[in-house]
Design an enzyme around this catalytic site. Structure first.
Site, mmCIF file in Angstrom:
data_model
loop_
_atom_site.group_PDB
_atom_site.id
_atom_site.type_symbol
_atom_site.label_atom_id
_atom_site.label_comp_id
_atom_site.label_asym_id
_atom_site.label_seq_id
_atom_site.Cartn_x
_atom_site.Cartn_y
_atom_site.Cartn_z
ATOM 1 N N ASP A 154 0.731 -1.205 0.014
ATOM 2 C CA ASP A 154 0.091 -0.123 -0.074
ATOM 3 C C ASP A 154 0.894 1.033 0.063
ATOM 4 O O ASP A 154 1.244 1.918 0.878
ATOM 5 C CB ASP A 154 -0.793 0.168 1.298
ATOM 6 C CG ASP A 154 -1.744 1.110 1.326
ATOM 7 O OD1 ASP A 154 -1.970 1.877 0.391
ATOM 8 O OD2 ASP A 154 -2.396 1.299 2.137
ATOM 9 N N PRO A 161 9.869 8.110 -1.982
ATOM 10 C CA PRO A 161 10.187 6.758 -1.191
ATOM 11 C C PRO A 161 9.483 5.561 -1.691
ATOM 12 O O PRO A 161 9.759 4.427 -1.009
ATOM 13 C CB PRO A 161 9.433 6.944 0.167
ATOM 14 C CG PRO A 161 8.720 8.424 0.393
ATOM 15 C CD PRO A 161 9.073 9.168 -1.206
HETATM 16 N N1 SPD Z 1 -2.003 8.073 -6.499
HETATM 17 C C1 SPD Z 1 -2.465 7.494 -5.327
HETATM 18 C C2 SPD Z 1 -1.811 6.129 -4.770
HETATM 19 C C3 SPD Z 1 -2.031 6.049 -3.372
HETATM 20 C C4 SPD Z 1 -1.900 4.747 -2.975
HETATM 21 N N2 SPD Z 1 -1.954 4.374 -1.487
HETATM 22 C C5 SPD Z 1 -2.777 5.182 -0.792
HETATM 23 C C6 SPD Z 1 -2.830 5.004 0.529
HETATM 24 C C7 SPD Z 1 -4.069 4.534 1.233
HETATM 25 N N3 SPD Z 1 -3.986 3.794 2.500
#
Ligand code: SPD
Length: 280
Positions: A154, A161
């Site tokens: 995620d 990063p």
């Molecule tokens: N362009 C946005 C990509 C985001 C992916 N991660 C989102 C974090 C939510 N937990």
């Protein structure tokens, strides 16, 4: 009150609201906002990550297709996920006994816990949940072979990063630490706004795992609103077929995900991408 926008390829994706916090951590610029439409939200380096009243569009599709299809789900690893939403959805599965989450930026966790507490919910105090602030890539490399049933990535977009979360070496390490019957999943960008990146992720995962398929859905505040998550497994496309008793346990509290939604999401592949993936 003003417009808070993510700009991407000459298009703005914005919400009307106020900026509550704006700071620079050692890794990135972090913004916490309060919007009229979707409540409080989080941006990293100016890119939308999550918002209180839209986060389920993202977290349910990342978590449940993997946790409802892996052979076992006792040990789960999340790389990234600092707002806590992915952890919250994982811990709704009572068969999960140990959940590691490795987030590189401690400030993302602190600010999320302070300003967006409903996104992580009870995950932060769940005894099954083990948070490490550190480098997720190193964590995966240092983990023992076949030590997790499910690995979920995620992260944010492949820049800053998160750049190391999309390459062959990282995916190979994720495959190595997956137990037989395990499922890997990562957010895999927009098939419209990040088309080349999206296709490259799916191709690479197919090469590394043998089986990988994108699932399509919507996260309205992300670029184009059209998003994808890609699932991979070594022993076949098991991620396409939810295990009914497990699905039944969580279905009632979902807003987006259902076994039917999952099947539809895998089927809703744009024809041009299907062709592109066939001509590897
Ligand atoms: N362009 C946005 C990509 C985001 C992916 N991660 C989102 C974090 C939510 N937990």
């Amino acid at each position: 009150m003003g417009w808070i926008d993510e700009e991407h390829q000459g298009v703005r994706y914005g919400l009307s609201g106020d900026v509550l916090v704006e700071e620079r951590s050692p890794f990135q610029r972090i913004s916490v906002i309060c919007s009229e439409r979707y409540g409080k939200g989080l941006l990293l380096d100016g890119c939308w990550m999550t918002a209180e009243h839209q986060e389920r569009h993202y977290h349910e599709p990342l978590v449940h297709p993997a946790l409802c299809t892996a052979q076992s789900i006792e040990r789960v690893l999340i790389i990234g996920g600092g707002d806590g939403g992915t952890a919250r959805e994982c811990l709704r599965h009572t068969d999960v006994t140990h959940l590691d989450m490795v987030e590189i930026d401690g400030r993302v966790v602190e600010l999320s816990r302070t300003h967006l507490p409903m996104i992580g919910g009870s995950a932060w105090s769940d005894p099954r949940f083990h948070l490490t602030i550190g480098d997720g890539i190193a964590w995966v490399s240092d983990s023992a072979e076949q030590s997790y049933d499910v690995v979920l990535v995620d992260g944010s977009d492949p820049a800053g990063p998160a750049v190391g979360l999309f390459n062959r070496t990282f995916f190979e390490q994720c495959r190595r630490i997956l137990r037989p019957g395990g499922v890997f999943a990562t957010q895999s960008e927009s098939p419209e706004a990040f088309r080349a990146v999206h296709v490259a992720i799916v191709r690479l995962l197919r090469e590394v795992f043998g089986h990988a398929d994108p699932l399509y859905g919507w996260v309205p505040m992300y670029p184009s609103g059209w998003w994808s998550w890609t699932f991979a497994a070594v022993d076949g496309p098991r991620y396409k077929s939810p295990i009914s008793p497990r699905a039944a346990l969580i279905q009632h509290d979902c807003q987006i995900w259902s076994p039917r939604w999952q099947r539809g999401g895998f089927d809703a592949i744009p024809y041009s991408i299907e062709l592109e993936l066939q001509n590897e």
